[in-house]
Design a protein around this motif. Sequence first.
Motif, PDB file in Angstrom:
ATOM      1  N   LEU A  49      11.924  53.700  66.736  1.00 44.72           N
ATOM      2  CA  LEU A  49      12.554  52.406  66.984  1.00 44.72           C
ATOM      3  C   LEU A  49      14.009  52.620  67.395  1.00 44.72           C
ATOM      4  CD1 LEU A  49      11.154  50.470  63.904  1.00 44.72           C
ATOM      5  CD2 LEU A  49      10.383  50.291  66.270  1.00 44.72           C
ATOM      6  N   PRO A  50      14.511  51.760  68.303  1.00 46.78           N
ATOM      7  CA  PRO A  50      13.792  50.706  69.021  1.00 46.78           C
ATOM      8  C   PRO A  50      12.792  51.306  70.012  1.00 46.78           C
ATOM      9  CG  PRO A  50      15.997  50.940  69.904  1.00 46.78           C
ATOM     10  CD  PRO A  50      15.929  51.835  68.708  1.00 46.78           C
ATOM     11  N   LEU A  51      11.772  50.516  70.332  1.00 51.07           N
ATOM     12  CA  LEU A  51      10.714  51.016  71.202  1.00 51.07           C
ATOM     13  C   LEU A  51      11.241  51.305  72.607  1.00 51.07           C
ATOM     14  CD1 LEU A  51       7.793  48.578  70.271  1.00 51.07           C
ATOM     15  CD2 LEU A  51       8.104  50.943  69.501  1.00 51.07           C
ATOM     16  N   SER A  96       5.846  45.849  65.528  1.00 46.83           N
ATOM     17  CA  SER A  96       6.818  46.401  66.471  1.00 46.83           C
ATOM     18  C   SER A  96       8.220  45.847  66.230  1.00 46.83           C
ATOM     19  CB  SER A  96       6.382  46.120  67.914  1.00 46.83           C
ATOM     20  OG  SER A  96       6.180  44.735  68.118  1.00 46.83           O
ATOM     21  N   TYR A  97       8.386  45.070  65.143  1.00 44.63           N
ATOM     22  CA  TYR A  97       9.691  44.537  64.726  1.00 44.63           C
ATOM     23  C   TYR A  97      10.317  43.700  65.845  1.00 44.63           C
ATOM     24  CZ  TYR A  97       8.847  47.940  61.124  1.00 44.63           C
ATOM     25  OH  TYR A  97       8.254  48.661  60.119  1.00 44.63           O
ATOM     26  N   ARG A  98       9.473  42.831  66.411  1.00 43.20           N
ATOM     27  CA  ARG A  98       9.918  41.933  67.457  1.00 43.20           C
ATOM     28  C   ARG A  98       9.531  40.511  67.083  1.00 43.20           C
ATOM     29  NH1 ARG A  98      11.392  44.902  71.693  1.00 43.20           N
ATOM     30  NH2 ARG A  98      11.428  43.104  73.071  1.00 43.20           N
ATOM     31  N   TYR A 116       9.285  42.212  58.426  1.00 37.71           N
ATOM     32  CA  TYR A 116      10.323  43.028  59.041  1.00 37.71           C
ATOM     33  C   TYR A 116      11.037  43.921  58.022  1.00 37.71           C
ATOM     34  CZ  TYR A 116       9.713  39.748  62.914  1.00 37.71           C
ATOM     35  OH  TYR A 116       9.184  38.985  63.924  1.00 37.71           O
ATOM     36  N   GLN A 123       5.472  50.171  59.013  1.00 34.56           N
ATOM     37  CA  GLN A 123       4.153  49.808  59.539  1.00 34.56           C
ATOM     38  C   GLN A 123       3.046  50.082  58.531  1.00 34.56           C
ATOM     39  OE1 GLN A 123       3.674  51.879  63.241  1.00 34.56           O
ATOM     40  NE2 GLN A 123       4.828  50.381  64.413  1.00 34.56           N
ATOM     41  N   ARG A 154      18.119  51.038  60.381  1.00 29.43           N
ATOM     42  CA  ARG A 154      16.772  51.043  59.832  1.00 29.43           C
ATOM     43  C   ARG A 154      16.771  50.256  58.528  1.00 29.43           C
ATOM     44  NH1 ARG A 154      16.796  57.398  57.855  1.00 29.43           N
ATOM     45  NH2 ARG A 154      18.653  57.218  56.548  1.00 29.43           N
ATOM     46  N   ARG A 190      14.768  43.294  63.094  1.00 30.72           N
ATOM     47  CA  ARG A 190      13.974  42.780  64.211  1.00 30.72           C
ATOM     48  C   ARG A 190      14.703  43.075  65.523  1.00 30.72           C
ATOM     49  NH1 ARG A 190      12.658  36.557  64.130  1.00 30.72           N
ATOM     50  NH2 ARG A 190      14.511  36.373  65.438  1.00 30.72           N
ATOM     51  N   PHE A 191      13.953  43.577  66.512  1.00 30.35           N
ATOM     52  CA  PHE A 191      14.505  43.878  67.829  1.00 30.35           C
ATOM     53  C   PHE A 191      14.175  42.722  68.766  1.00 30.35           C
ATOM     54  CE2 PHE A 191      13.769  47.875  65.685  1.00 30.35           C
ATOM     55  CZ  PHE A 191      14.967  48.544  65.899  1.00 30.35           C
TER      56      PHE A 191
END
Length: 556
Positions: free
Chosen positions: A93-95, A160-162, A216, A220, A408, A436-437
Amino acid sequence: MSRIYTAFIALPKPVPVAPPLGFPTDARKLRQWVDTLPRANAEATLTLVRQALACLPSLAWRGVARVEALDLLRPLAYDVIAPLTVQLRNAALPLAPNLVAATRAVEAMHVALGQGYRQAVAELCAPDGKAPLLKGALVASALQRACLHFSLALAQAWRSYRAPPAQVWQSLHRSYAFAQQLRLDTKMVDDALSKRSSSARHVYLQSLLMALANPYAFAQVEQEALWRVVLDYGIRLPVASERPEGVALALGADADRAFADDDATVYEWIDVSPLLLDLQAAIAGGETSDTVYLSRQGSLPLDRRLAVRWLQSLAASVTRNSLRLPGGHVLDTVLGMSSVHSYLSGGRSFAEFVQQLHRQQSIMADSAGQTPRSHDATSARLLSARVLDQSPSGYRVSWPAEAQARVRVGEIVGLALHEESMESRTWLLGAVRWLRFEDSGDVSAGVELLGLRVWPAALTPAKGKTGKAEPVRAIEFVAGPGGNPRHGVIVAAAAQLALEGATVQRLGDDPAWSMHAEHHVSAADGPLRQIGEIGEYAVLSYEATPRNVLVEERSA
């Protein structure tokens, strides 16, 4: 026509998409098209399936024909999603841009399936919003599938923290509300793809319980463990038309968010108290074990530390809407133990900090001629973050994309007002509780406030593993009113220190320590001990603070 049905049939306006090459206009020929797909070419199949799902809303395949088409395309969607899910699992992360595109593709297919089944139900129940004769099972199945795929789109966004795709929450609320109006919300539906049976209500409550936990804040693999547990509680937590005593969760929101803004739109309540009580009892009864067991039969294992953090997150969510103030101002932030320690000590590396301690007073005599190896970063970055809102327990902040904040969950954060000068500023200590991204590249986070007064320190155990005691970096803090512990020390958990006989040294040129912290140390009711963990850090204190107090009172 009821208000619920009117809201249900108000589907999002689809974006016109051309059907893939060779896609039939006759629904009866769809199976033939499916059989000709290039399954050996996963990327090409993914593109064709996405196009097929995207073009379905504009096709004149109504009711039963639409359900049958979706049932044919659904297994294909699962097949092409599977490798993307593996690719996204535990990605850094970030992706990267290609992985952002992959997660959006997964979300888009789940949303398309959800809206497709919703459209089919709207057509089946037209014009008066009632299930047609002998079609109740078909309608129940389509509504359950709609709820399931909206839930899976949420799950993918959380993993994916979005932020979730637009209108997914509202679509889930409306699909469940219509299922309830038809009295089909509790009808069990078999699903060969997920290999289990569930109802629209089970899926809906499971999604709400996950939202209440704030996904969040969890890795995962931890999210996957929580999904399994909340499935059980989504089945058996009591639901009532009147608000029960204790902790209750309001159902019936119609906005594009998890929970209703006020009680005016609430028509059902779910009693969350049994879940909180089970968690508290399991944690209290399993202090000597790394695993706790939940549910009525105690049959659901869960990592103890995850259970503690889940309870903390639930407790924070229950009170999150109260006493929150608008933000707008800017904070200067420093991320990570070494960077925070360096800023607190006036820019010194840890080696320089320890040398200053040696010069200040004759301590650590056995190691006076030695300089500990420095693991400091080459430079500590000061990042500006905008406060979105705040409460007595912390901040919701946003780092802009250009800051490239490497943050993180569980990370230590130093915070100070942007307007203060470097020499006179007062630093606060926080910990990142969720992350969250955003699509803009910004990074949003919830930062729990740990300390209103903070000092750099060095902790030296009485004896190290090799018999030689070397100091380690530490941050000492005093919490605000109601904070637990009131006074504490944070070190890296990986240090695995022998705390018996350990000493904490700090620079003696800060009168604020004498004013705010000294009385906590002199009034200590026991030796220094570990009382909790935050990410990769251990929280130490002289206070005999019960673990359950930390669990019940700490909020993010």
